[in-house]
Structures are given as C-alpha cells and as structure tokens.
Design an enzyme around this catalytic site. Sequence first.
Site, PDB file in Angstrom:
ATOM      1  N   LYS A 125     -13.150  -9.204   6.525  1.00  0.00           N
ATOM      2  CA  LYS A 125     -12.449  -8.119   6.051  1.00  0.00           C
ATOM      3  C   LYS A 125     -12.938  -6.868   6.118  1.00  0.00           C
ATOM      4  O   LYS A 125     -13.794  -6.577   5.309  1.00  0.00           O
ATOM      5  CB  LYS A 125     -11.844  -8.647   4.669  1.00  0.00           C
ATOM      6  CG  LYS A 125     -11.191  -7.479   3.676  1.00  0.00           C
ATOM      7  CD  LYS A 125      -9.597  -7.490   4.170  1.00  0.00           C
ATOM      8  CE  LYS A 125      -9.023  -6.599   3.361  1.00  0.00           C
ATOM      9  NZ  LYS A 125      -7.487  -6.051   3.957  1.00  0.00           N
TER      10      LYS A 125
ATOM     11  N   LYS B  85       1.813 -12.756   3.305  1.00  0.00           N
ATOM     12  CA  LYS B  85       2.911 -12.664   2.625  1.00  0.00           C
ATOM     13  C   LYS B  85       4.004 -14.127   2.680  1.00  0.00           C
ATOM     14  O   LYS B  85       4.243 -14.657   1.727  1.00  0.00           O
ATOM     15  CB  LYS B  85       3.839 -11.352   3.109  1.00  0.00           C
ATOM     16  CG  LYS B  85       3.101 -10.010   2.809  1.00  0.00           C
ATOM     17  CD  LYS B  85       4.125  -9.054   3.182  1.00  0.00           C
ATOM     18  CE  LYS B  85       3.311  -7.584   3.337  1.00  0.00           C
ATOM     19  NZ  LYS B  85       2.241  -7.149   2.243  1.00  0.00           N
TER      20      LYS B  85
ATOM     21  N   LYS C 246      -3.826  -9.449  -1.966  1.00  0.00           N
ATOM     22  CA  LYS C 246      -2.890  -9.280  -3.131  1.00  0.00           C
ATOM     23  C   LYS C 246      -1.843 -10.216  -3.197  1.00  0.00           C
ATOM     24  O   LYS C 246      -1.215 -10.263  -4.296  1.00  0.00           O
ATOM     25  CB  LYS C 246      -2.769  -7.687  -3.276  1.00  0.00           C
ATOM     26  CG  LYS C 246      -1.753  -7.129  -2.104  1.00  0.00           C
ATOM     27  CD  LYS C 246      -0.174  -6.833  -2.836  1.00  0.00           C
ATOM     28  CE  LYS C 246       0.718  -6.304  -1.853  1.00  0.00           C
ATOM     29  NZ  LYS C 246       0.640  -6.427  -0.566  1.00  0.00           N
TER      30      LYS C 246
ATOM     31  N   GLY D 255       0.898  -1.399   0.033  1.00  0.00           N
ATOM     32  CA  GLY D 255       0.009   0.205   0.087  1.00  0.00           C
ATOM     33  C   GLY D 255       0.955   1.124  -0.035  1.00  0.00           C
ATOM     34  O   GLY D 255       0.544   2.249  -0.611  1.00  0.00           O
ATOM     35  N   ASN D 256       1.928   1.252   0.705  1.00  0.00           N
ATOM     36  CA  ASN D 256       2.536   2.463   0.778  1.00  0.00           C
ATOM     37  C   ASN D 256       3.443   2.909  -0.477  1.00  0.00           C
ATOM     38  O   ASN D 256       3.899   3.884  -0.663  1.00  0.00           O
ATOM     39  CB  ASN D 256       3.825   2.032   1.877  1.00  0.00           C
ATOM     40  CG  ASN D 256       4.991   1.182   1.439  1.00  0.00           C
ATOM     41  OD1 ASN D 256       4.644   0.398   0.934  1.00  0.00           O
ATOM     42  ND2 ASN D 256       6.179   1.553   1.625  1.00  0.00           N
TER      43      ASN D 256
HETATM   44  P1  ADP Z   1       1.128  -4.112   2.649  1.00  0.00           P
HETATM   45  O1  ADP Z   1       0.446  -3.029   2.098  1.00  0.00           O
HETATM   46  O2  ADP Z   1       2.641  -3.906   2.122  1.00  0.00           O
HETATM   47  O3  ADP Z   1       0.678  -5.352   2.186  1.00  0.00           O
HETATM   48  P2  ADP Z   1       0.829  -4.671   5.458  1.00  0.00           P
HETATM   49  O4  ADP Z   1       0.534  -3.661   6.545  1.00  0.00           O
HETATM   50  O5  ADP Z   1      -0.307  -5.686   4.847  1.00  0.00           O
HETATM   51  O6  ADP Z   1       1.468  -3.956   4.126  1.00  0.00           O
HETATM   52  O7  ADP Z   1       2.156  -5.584   5.825  1.00  0.00           O
HETATM   53  C1  ADP Z   1       3.238  -5.104   6.238  1.00  0.00           C
HETATM   54  C2  ADP Z   1       3.146  -4.912   7.748  1.00  0.00           C
HETATM   55  O8  ADP Z   1       3.167  -6.327   8.506  1.00  0.00           O
HETATM   56  C3  ADP Z   1       4.263  -4.303   8.302  1.00  0.00           C
HETATM   57  O9  ADP Z   1       4.224  -2.805   8.555  1.00  0.00           O
HETATM   58  C4  ADP Z   1       4.025  -4.773  10.216  1.00  0.00           C
HETATM   59  O10 ADP Z   1       3.198  -3.914  10.757  1.00  0.00           O
HETATM   60  C5  ADP Z   1       3.186  -5.950   9.823  1.00  0.00           C
HETATM   61  N1  ADP Z   1       3.787  -7.167  10.449  1.00  0.00           N
HETATM   62  C6  ADP Z   1       3.108  -8.270  10.934  1.00  0.00           C
HETATM   63  N2  ADP Z   1       3.832  -9.219  11.523  1.00  0.00           N
HETATM   64  C7  ADP Z   1       5.246  -8.789  10.962  1.00  0.00           C
HETATM   65  C8  ADP Z   1       6.303  -9.565  11.264  1.00  0.00           C
HETATM   66  N3  ADP Z   1       6.357 -10.730  11.923  1.00  0.00           N
HETATM   67  N4  ADP Z   1       7.564  -8.891  10.723  1.00  0.00           N
HETATM   68  C9  ADP Z   1       7.469  -7.866  10.285  1.00  0.00           C
HETATM   69  N5  ADP Z   1       6.071  -7.035  10.081  1.00  0.00           N
HETATM   70  C10 ADP Z   1       5.131  -7.659  10.389  1.00  0.00           C
HETATM   71 MG    MG Z   2      -1.164  -6.179   2.907  1.00  0.00          MG
END
Ligand code: ADP
Ligand code: MG
Length: 319
Positions: A130, A280, A218, A12-13
């Site tokens: 969701k 992920k 995604k 998202g960023n």
């Molecule tokens: P994106 O938009 O890239 O999908 P998300 O917010 O869905 O972003 O996923 C990234 C976030 O996952 C990070 O900012 C962090 O807050 C979170 N996160 C959860 N568990 C972990 C972990 N074990 N290690 C690192 N980040 C984590």
């Molecule tokens: Mg995400």
Amino acid sequence: MKKEVILIALGGNAIKQADEKGTAEEQFRNVRETCKHLLEIVKRGYGLVITHGNGPQVGNLLIQQEEGVSKVPAQPLDVLGAMTQGQIGYMLQQTLINYLQREGINIPVATIVTQVLVREDDPDFQDPHKPVGPFYTLEEAEELKKERNYFIRKVKPAGERVYRRVVPSPDPIRPIEGEAIKRLVNAGVIVIASGGGGIPVVSQKDGSLKGVEAVIDKDLAGERLAEVVKPDIFLILTDVEKAKLNYGKPNEKDIDTMSIEEAKKYLEEGHFLAGSMGPKVKACIRFLEFGGKKAIITSLNKAVDALDGKTGTLIYKNK
Ligand code: ADP
Ligand code: MG
C-alpha cells in the site's frame, strides 16, 4: 418502531477532491456538501454511524513529519492515523452539529478515536504493497530505507520521482471501541468512528495493545464495525453512482443489483479493481454473510435516491 440504522462509509471525495491541495477551507467546504446529504438522511429518520477515508490527509501529515524532522520528531503512522481521525471527525461533527441545530433537530454527535485489531502474522506485513506519502527519487528512497527501515517500491514505470514508501494493509479483525460505539448508537447518538480504516493495533503476548505501521482499508474496517453495531443498511458512498461490469472497457455496464453469489463471481472475474471497488464489494459480501440485510454502493449525491431504491448498486442475499 425502532429507528433503522445506517452505517455509512464516506469516500475520499467527501472530504478532499482530487485536484485540491487540502487546505482546511477546502476540506470544510467539501464536508459542508457531504453533511447536506447526511442531514437529508437524518431527516428521513435514520440513525447514523459514519466512517471515512483518510488517504490524502495522512499523506500530507507524512510530508509534514519528514519536512519538519530537524525541528520536531516525526510521529509514527499509528499516531498519524489518530491525528487524522481527530481532524476529519472534528470537521464532520462540527458541520453536522451546525446543520442539525439550524434545523432544530436535537441529536448528539460525537467522534470516537477507534483502534482496529489486526493479526501480527497477517501476510501483508511480510510483503507490503500500500503506497503512502510522497514520491521519492532513487537516492532519497535508498536513504530512507537505510535510515528508517522503510519498505520502498517503484510505483511508476518511468520518471524521476517514482518511488514511494509502502506499508502493510492487513485485514481488519475487529474495532476495539466497537462496544462503546454500539452503545452510543443504540442511545441515538450519531457516531463518527473507525476513520481511515481505524488505527491498526496488534494484541501482544500479555494481551496489551500496540499500534503498528500499517493502514487498513476503510470499507473493510467499516464492515467489521457493522458486525458489532449491526446496522440495517451498509451504505458505501464513493464517486461513482453504480459499480460496473467490464469497468473502463467499451462494453462497460452498470450493475443495478447483484446477489452475493453474483458479486463473488464478478469479484473473481476481476471486474472490481483491487484497492478501490474490490474492497467495497468484498465488504458488502462480508456484511450480508454476517447477517446484514442490505448493502448499497453509490455516490454521495445519490445517497438519498439510492435509499429510496431509485439508483445505486444494491447487493442482496439470496433467498
Ligand atoms: P473511495 O475514496 O470512495 O474509497 P476509491 O477510488 O477507492 O474511492 O473507489 C472508487 C473508484 O473505484 C471509482 O472512482 C473507480 O475509479 C474505481 N473502480 C474500480 N472498479 C470499478 C468498477 N467495477 N465499477 C466502478 N468503479 C470502479
Ligand atoms: Mg477507497
């Protein structure tokens, strides 16, 4: 030698920062920053398939549907998904085309509106979780439940506007346009596809496709696209340089590399939160189990370093 292909999942960023409203200017500014990194990867000689999230954009569109409903009819979620694929795809492709042209690199770029097949009997349809769109008061929530048949949940323990619409997030099966995307990639085109996790569709009794009110993760959808395109590398770019163990705790620790087995164990132990890092890591495990060679999770600005093996979290298959 054949070009190595990378399938990149942008977080998202890459398009909207958390503290921004989401003006077109802001989004183009972020996309320019994102495309600088993508250009560096192209200059290294990699072929690219790019997918991206759409959470903030589809959230804003949902608000526009509701606010404008007395003048123009509200569109359903699958149509909004298609709209955001066009919007974000346009921003990415225009910016990339500008950058490539400036560098004298002659590689075509195109966005493909992508539907993703899901199961009509996916358990998430019975129990959606969701959250999407704006926050409502209890009164507004009750109204929407009655009028539009929305599933509504309380998403914060206290406060006035603590209710949100929730939709199913079914597991993706396969991208409908996968073969078209693969042919473009094999012909050297940089393809932007499966945006926002793709437009969720189900296959009806007669085999025809129909959009459904749901959103797909995604990263998991990107992995299903990878199963068709078969890239050499699956690269997930988010806002953290490395995945961590004991995330957010005093004994938090960066993960430099992990095998599939370790990744599965950590996932089970709850190190990766559901809805963010969880999908992920799950997507990376699926990619490697399907036959992919290399999956990396890192931040956008470390993408090139991670491809050079200098940082990021590398997930690999056991020998
Ligand atoms: P994106 O938009 O890239 O999908 P998300 O917010 O869905 O972003 O996923 C990234 C976030 O996952 C990070 O900012 C962090 O807050 C979170 N996160 C959860 N568990 C972990 C972990 N074990 N290690 C690192 N980040 C984590
Ligand atoms: Mg995400």
